[in-house]
Each structure stands twice: as C-alpha cells, then as structure tokens.
Design a protein around this motif. Structure first.
Motif, PDB file in Angstrom:
ATOM      1  N   PHE A 127      42.379  26.803  27.501  1.00  0.00           N
ATOM      2  CA  PHE A 127      43.592  26.079  27.884  1.00  0.00           C
ATOM      3  C   PHE A 127      43.173  24.830  28.642  1.00  0.00           C
ATOM      4  O   PHE A 127      42.161  24.832  29.349  1.00  0.00           O
ATOM      5  N   SER A 128      43.978  23.777  28.526  1.00  0.00           N
ATOM      6  CA  SER A 128      43.758  22.644  29.418  1.00  0.00           C
ATOM      7  C   SER A 128      44.432  22.993  30.747  1.00  0.00           C
ATOM      8  O   SER A 128      45.363  23.805  30.788  1.00  0.00           O
ATOM      9  N   ALA A 129      43.959  22.374  31.825  1.00  0.00           N
ATOM     10  CA  ALA A 129      44.480  22.703  33.159  1.00  0.00           C
ATOM     11  C   ALA A 129      45.973  22.413  33.249  1.00  0.00           C
ATOM     12  O   ALA A 129      46.747  23.194  33.814  1.00  0.00           O
ATOM     13  N   SER A 130      46.400  21.290  32.658  1.00  0.00           N
ATOM     14  CA  SER A 130      47.818  20.914  32.728  1.00  0.00           C
ATOM     15  C   SER A 130      48.684  21.851  31.885  1.00  0.00           C
ATOM     16  O   SER A 130      49.856  22.071  32.201  1.00  0.00           O
ATOM     17  N   ALA A 131      48.111  22.427  30.829  1.00  0.00           N
ATOM     18  CA  ALA A 131      48.865  23.377  29.998  1.00  0.00           C
ATOM     19  C   ALA A 131      49.137  24.656  30.801  1.00  0.00           C
ATOM     20  O   ALA A 131      50.254  25.192  30.763  1.00  0.00           O
ATOM     21  N   ILE A 132      48.134  25.116  31.522  1.00  0.00           N
ATOM     22  CA  ILE A 132      48.314  26.316  32.367  1.00  0.00           C
ATOM     23  C   ILE A 132      49.414  26.061  33.401  1.00  0.00           C
ATOM     24  O   ILE A 132      50.281  26.908  33.623  1.00  0.00           O
ATOM     25  N   GLU A 133      49.383  24.863  34.013  1.00  0.00           N
ATOM     26  CA  GLU A 133      50.397  24.489  35.004  1.00  0.00           C
ATOM     27  C   GLU A 133      51.800  24.566  34.413  1.00  0.00           C
ATOM     28  O   GLU A 133      52.702  25.158  35.004  1.00  0.00           O
ATOM     29  N   LYS A 134      51.966  23.943  33.245  1.00  0.00           N
ATOM     30  CA  LYS A 134      53.289  23.896  32.612  1.00  0.00           C
ATOM     31  C   LYS A 134      53.790  25.289  32.248  1.00  0.00           C
ATOM     32  O   LYS A 134      54.966  25.597  32.402  1.00  0.00           O
ATOM     33  N   ILE A 135      52.886  26.130  31.749  1.00  0.00           N
ATOM     34  CA  ILE A 135      53.278  27.488  31.330  1.00  0.00           C
ATOM     35  C   ILE A 135      53.711  28.302  32.544  1.00  0.00           C
ATOM     36  O   ILE A 135      54.745  28.979  32.528  1.00  0.00           O
ATOM     37  N   GLU A 136      52.936  28.235  33.624  1.00  0.00           N
ATOM     38  CA  GLU A 136      53.221  29.048  34.814  1.00  0.00           C
ATOM     39  C   GLU A 136      54.398  28.515  35.622  1.00  0.00           C
ATOM     40  O   GLU A 136      55.008  29.249  36.387  1.00  0.00           O
ATOM     41  N   GLU A 137      54.713  27.230  35.439  1.00  0.00           N
ATOM     42  CA  GLU A 137      55.852  26.621  36.127  1.00  0.00           C
ATOM     43  C   GLU A 137      57.165  27.306  35.742  1.00  0.00           C
ATOM     44  O   GLU A 137      58.048  27.490  36.569  1.00  0.00           O
ATOM     45  N   LEU A 138      57.280  27.686  34.483  1.00  0.00           N
ATOM     46  CA  LEU A 138      58.504  28.323  33.992  1.00  0.00           C
ATOM     47  C   LEU A 138      58.430  29.856  34.007  1.00  0.00           C
ATOM     48  O   LEU A 138      59.220  30.527  33.360  1.00  0.00           O
TER      49      LEU A 138
END
Length: 145
Positions: A127-138
C-alpha cells in the motif's frame, strides 16, 4: 560581420558560385557521404570534437528478469467497481465494510488516487502511505499480505 544579403544572391550569374573549378563542387562524391557516414574515417575530426561518445558501449542495461513490474490499482477504481465486484463474487460485504482482495484482481499495490466514500477492508501485498490513511479515515482496514 553579419551578411545582409545571402551569398547565393551575390553569386547569381557566376558559373561556379564561388567554389573554384566547377568539377570540385560537382557530384555526390564530393559531399563525403550522407548523414553520419564516414564518422570514423573522413569525418573523424568532426566526430572527435562534436560527438566523442559516438563509438563504443556506454553504461549497462539491467536484465529484465531482475526488474519486478508492479501492477497498481487506485482507490478510485475500487470505489467505482465495488458494486460490480460484489455482483461477480470477487468482493464481499462484511457489515458496513466491503472486503476486497486485490491479488484476486491481479494487482500488487494499492495507490491513493481519487476519493472513497465507503469503508473498505482491502488486502494487498503493498500500500502507499496515503492509501492507508484514506482507507483508515473512513473506518476501513488495510491488510498487508
């Protein structure tokens, strides 16, 4: 000094156009070849000055079997296709979250391009770091394989 008139205009009417005997400037044999012909022979001086790296090998190419090609998928694509994937049985619903295994779709890495509106449980090798952020945000989950 810059010529105001082209030399050819001055030479109009003369037989040799400033080239001495007409035989000297006649056929293609006086050109010395076309393009880069004679780089190692009659145009060697030009080659040494203007294109010194013309001859020989330089650097190296990596063997293709050593280069790992990573196929990537964006979150926006998963968002658009989530309903189709559920209908095809390649994804499933677990409560509010949609569960997707990216390796089944033929991808190796999840990137963060686009917006997502639902919670996802995505499992992938990378995963890219920003993808993990976006997924966990929701309230979703990024599962590393």
């Amino acid at each position: 000094m810059i010529r105001t008139k082209r030399k050819i205009n001055k030479q109009r009417g003369s037989r040799s156009n400033g080239g001495g005997c007409t035989k000297k400037r006649r056929g293609a044999g006086n050109k010395g070849g076309k393009g880069k012909a004679g780089m190692g022979k009659q145009h060697w001086t030009w080659t040494v000055i203007h294109d010194p790296d013309h001859f020989g090998k330089h650097g190296f190419k990596r063997p293709q079997k050593m280069i790992k090609k990573i196929s990537t998928v964006n979150l926006s694509y998963l968002e658009e296709q989530s309903d189709k994937l559920i209908a095809q049985g390649k994804a499933s619903k677990e409560g509010d979250a949609i569960v997707i295994d990216v390796t089944e779709l033929g991808y190796d890495k999840v990137l963060a391009k686009g917006k997502i509106t639902k919670a996802y449980k995505i499992s992938a090798p990378q995963f890219s770091a920003s993808a993990i952020e976006k997924i966990e945000e929701l309230g979703g989950e990024a599962i590393l394989l």
